[in-house]
Write a protein that holds these residues in place. Structure first.
Motif, PDB file in Angstrom:
ATOM      1  N   PRO A 164       0.897  -1.218   0.112  1.00  0.00           N
ATOM      2  CA  PRO A 164      -0.033   0.130  -0.036  1.00  0.00           C
ATOM      3  C   PRO A 164       0.739   1.495  -0.098  1.00  0.00           C
ATOM      4  N   ALA A 165       0.193   2.487  -0.513  1.00  0.00           N
ATOM      5  CA  ALA A 165       0.989   3.760  -0.570  1.00  0.00           C
ATOM      6  C   ALA A 165       1.491   3.784   1.093  1.00  0.00           C
ATOM      7  N   GLY A 166       2.724   4.592   1.032  1.00  0.00           N
ATOM      8  CA  GLY A 166       3.150   4.799   2.387  1.00  0.00           C
ATOM      9  C   GLY A 166       3.824   3.880   3.162  1.00  0.00           C
ATOM     10  N   LEU A 167       4.070   2.411   2.492  1.00  0.00           N
ATOM     11  CA  LEU A 167       4.708   1.385   3.247  1.00  0.00           C
ATOM     12  C   LEU A 167       6.068   1.943   3.771  1.00  0.00           C
ATOM     13  N   ALA A 168       6.374   1.518   4.888  1.00  0.00           N
ATOM     14  CA  ALA A 168       7.754   1.544   5.266  1.00  0.00           C
ATOM     15  C   ALA A 168       8.477   0.361   5.687  1.00  0.00           C
ATOM     16  N   GLU A 169       9.686   0.181   5.917  1.00  0.00           N
ATOM     17  CA  GLU A 169      10.373  -1.024   6.049  1.00  0.00           C
ATOM     18  C   GLU A 169       9.864  -1.813   7.011  1.00  0.00           C
ATOM     19  N   GLY A 201       3.026  12.021 -10.244  1.00  0.00           N
ATOM     20  CA  GLY A 201       4.290  11.974  -9.503  1.00  0.00           C
ATOM     21  C   GLY A 201       5.064  10.526  -9.596  1.00  0.00           C
ATOM     22  N   LEU A 202       6.359  10.675  -9.551  1.00  0.00           N
ATOM     23  CA  LEU A 202       7.198   9.537  -9.860  1.00  0.00           C
ATOM     24  C   LEU A 202       8.187   9.326  -8.580  1.00  0.00           C
ATOM     25  N   GLN A 203       8.574   8.242  -8.181  1.00  0.00           N
ATOM     26  CA  GLN A 203       9.469   7.902  -7.198  1.00  0.00           C
ATOM     27  C   GLN A 203      10.561   7.135  -7.870  1.00  0.00           C
ATOM     28  N   TYR A 204      11.985   7.481  -7.795  1.00  0.00           N
ATOM     29  CA  TYR A 204      13.019   6.763  -8.303  1.00  0.00           C
ATOM     30  C   TYR A 204      14.127   7.336  -7.669  1.00  0.00           C
ATOM     31  N   ILE A 205      15.354   6.641  -8.069  1.00  0.00           N
ATOM     32  CA  ILE A 205      16.779   7.383  -7.922  1.00  0.00           C
ATOM     33  C   ILE A 205      17.823   7.272  -8.829  1.00  0.00           C
ATOM     34  N   VAL A 250       8.524   3.465 -17.082  1.00  0.00           N
ATOM     35  CA  VAL A 250       8.530   4.307 -15.657  1.00  0.00           C
ATOM     36  C   VAL A 250       7.071   4.607 -15.210  1.00  0.00           C
ATOM     37  N   TRP A 251       6.200   4.716 -16.653  1.00  0.00           N
ATOM     38  CA  TRP A 251       4.624   5.014 -16.367  1.00  0.00           C
ATOM     39  C   TRP A 251       3.758   3.792 -15.706  1.00  0.00           C
ATOM     40  N   LEU A 252       3.074   4.301 -14.726  1.00  0.00           N
ATOM     41  CA  LEU A 252       2.085   3.116 -14.243  1.00  0.00           C
ATOM     42  C   LEU A 252       0.885   3.921 -13.814  1.00  0.00           C
ATOM     43  N   PRO A 253      -0.373   3.450 -14.376  1.00  0.00           N
ATOM     44  CA  PRO A 253      -1.701   4.178 -14.223  1.00  0.00           C
ATOM     45  C   PRO A 253      -1.856   3.955 -12.652  1.00  0.00           C
ATOM     46  N   ALA A 254      -2.808   4.851 -12.222  1.00  0.00           N
ATOM     47  CA  ALA A 254      -3.373   4.730 -10.743  1.00  0.00           C
ATOM     48  C   ALA A 254      -3.960   3.603 -10.467  1.00  0.00           C
ATOM     49  N   GLY A 255      -3.236   2.922  -8.958  1.00  0.00           N
ATOM     50  CA  GLY A 255      -3.540   1.588  -8.563  1.00  0.00           C
ATOM     51  C   GLY A 255      -2.993   1.088  -7.960  1.00  0.00           C
ATOM     52  N   GLU A 256      -2.712  -0.086  -7.571  1.00  0.00           N
ATOM     53  CA  GLU A 256      -2.087  -0.957  -6.703  1.00  0.00           C
ATOM     54  C   GLU A 256      -0.430  -1.010  -7.039  1.00  0.00           C
ATOM     55  N   LEU A 257      -0.104  -1.018  -8.341  1.00  0.00           N
ATOM     56  CA  LEU A 257       1.219  -1.134  -8.751  1.00  0.00           C
ATOM     57  C   LEU A 257       1.750   0.106  -8.680  1.00  0.00           C
ATOM     58  N   TYR A 258       0.994   1.170  -9.024  1.00  0.00           N
ATOM     59  CA  TYR A 258       1.470   2.684  -8.786  1.00  0.00           C
ATOM     60  C   TYR A 258       1.584   2.854  -7.274  1.00  0.00           C
ATOM     61  N   ASP A 259       0.888   2.364  -6.534  1.00  0.00           N
ATOM     62  CA  ASP A 259       1.340   2.808  -5.079  1.00  0.00           C
ATOM     63  C   ASP A 259       2.467   1.962  -4.547  1.00  0.00           C
ATOM     64  N   THR A 260       2.649   0.912  -5.173  1.00  0.00           N
ATOM     65  CA  THR A 260       3.829   0.001  -4.676  1.00  0.00           C
ATOM     66  C   THR A 260       5.020   0.615  -5.116  1.00  0.00           C
ATOM     67  N   LEU A 261       5.171   1.155  -6.216  1.00  0.00           N
ATOM     68  CA  LEU A 261       6.373   1.599  -6.903  1.00  0.00           C
ATOM     69  C   LEU A 261       6.769   3.194  -6.741  1.00  0.00           C
ATOM     70  N   HIS A 262       5.751   3.887  -6.477  1.00  0.00           N
ATOM     71  CA  HIS A 262       5.832   5.510  -6.567  1.00  0.00           C
ATOM     72  C   HIS A 262       5.308   6.003  -5.371  1.00  0.00           C
TER      73      HIS A 262
END
Length: 325
Positions: free
Chosen positions: A100-105, A182-186, A256-268
């Motif tokens: 889920p979005a906001g998942l920590a370690e 929004g994107l999340q990467y390094i 890089v692109w993912l539509p809104a949904g579970e995978l987007y929340d997981t990766l971004h």
């Protein structure tokens, strides 16, 4: 450095050299390591393949292995009495899906991973198995760097290089909306710098290593590609439902692109507060894109491709169909 000749491993090696450190690279000999390192060769997947690591001691080891966990197990066991600190570059894929979005370690991890597994397991199980192998050998002297999407100069997966190449060709270009997603990467170089600092400081345990969510957007990323290539590309922003209905595969067809949904929340949308509190800093997207373009041009426009990863990018015929409406 276990690896050290390509992408993340090379970025770590070069960052360590820039600090004046003495660096040993253990690799299979398929690619030339950076000049100035002590090079050891061997194939950690074969019997006796670690022989060149039998002697010597090091303050810090960084391991980027993504194959059979048993290879991490064997290397870590061999080095455990002669190395001060072990960093294993893992992945946020080790979390139970969907994350889920906001998942920590401290989120739930994939079940069924083993440090003794061979190369016939999924990427998630391979990375979690590698974590378990490193922990078994080094305990509280191991750092688990759970990276997300990694881009930057040297990329051998093809995500940002594909966008740069496609946009450089110009003309109308399918751009996956919404542009403000929004994107999340390094950047691999920011990852490398943090790994070395963390090793010096003796950090241990798991860290999600990626930018803050929304560090940039899909629009900012592709606009930067247009700008640095000097292209006449016309970005045609397209609704996600239209793309999905046409059979476009997120992440692989349009990297890089993912539509809104579970995978987007997981990766971004991961929680990265812990790593940023420990000094992680991520450069602006424009710098990453510009430097990757400079590197790509220096490669003759063609990026290297890892043989164990599928090529990415939208089929030109499908793009033409979408552009035709």
């Amino acid at each position: 450095m276990l690896g050290g000749t390509e992408f993340v491993g090379r970025a770590v090696t070069e960052a360590a050299q820039a600090r004046g450190w003495q660096v040993t690279v253990f690799h299979r000999g398929h690619h030339a390591p950076p000049p100035g390192v002590a090079a050891l060769t061997g194939d950690r997947t074969t019997e006796g393949g670690l022989a060149s690591l039998a002697d010597g001691s090091w303050d810090l080891v960084v391991d980027t292995w993504s194959g059979a966990p048993s290879a991490v197990r064997d290397a870590a066991r061999l080095l455990s009495g002669r190395v001060g600190h072990y960093t294993y570059v893992s992945s946020r894929s080790v979390y139970e899906y969907p994350a889920p979005a906001g998942l920590a370690e401290d989120g739930p991890l994939v079940d069924g991973a083993s440090p003794d597994a061979g190369g016939d397991v999924s990427y998630a199980l391979a990375k979690r198995g590698g974590e378990l192998a490193a922990l078994d050998a080094f305990g509280d002297r191991v750092l688990l760097a759970r990276a997300g999407l990694i881009i930057g100069p040297g990329e051998n997966i093809g995500r940002l290089p594909w966008w740069l190449g496609r946009i450089a060709r110009g003309g109308p270009v399918i751009a996956p909306g919404p542009r403000d997603a929004g994107l999340q990467y390094i950047d691999a170089r920011d990852l490398a710098r943090w790994l070395l600092d963390a090793g010096v400081n003796g950090l241990n345990g798991a860290y999600n290593i990626v930018s803050h969510p929304g560090h940039t957007t899909m629009g900012e990323l592709l606009d930067a590609c247009v700008r640095v290539t000097g292209s006449d590309a016309d970005l045609r922003w397209t609704d996600p439902d239209t793309l999905l209905a046409a059979g476009v595969e997120p992440w692989s067809d349009l990297p890089v692109w993912l539509p809104a949904g579970e995978l987007y929340d997981t990766l971004h949308q991961g929680d990265v507060a812990k790593a940023h509190a420990a000094g992680l800093r991520c450069r602006p997207v424009g710098e990453t894109v510009a430097d990757t373009w400079t590197w790509l041009v220096g490669q003759g426009g063609a990026a290297p491709q890892r043989p164990d990863r599928p090529q990415v990018g939208l089929d030109p015929q499908l793009e033409a169909k979408l552009l035709a409406g």
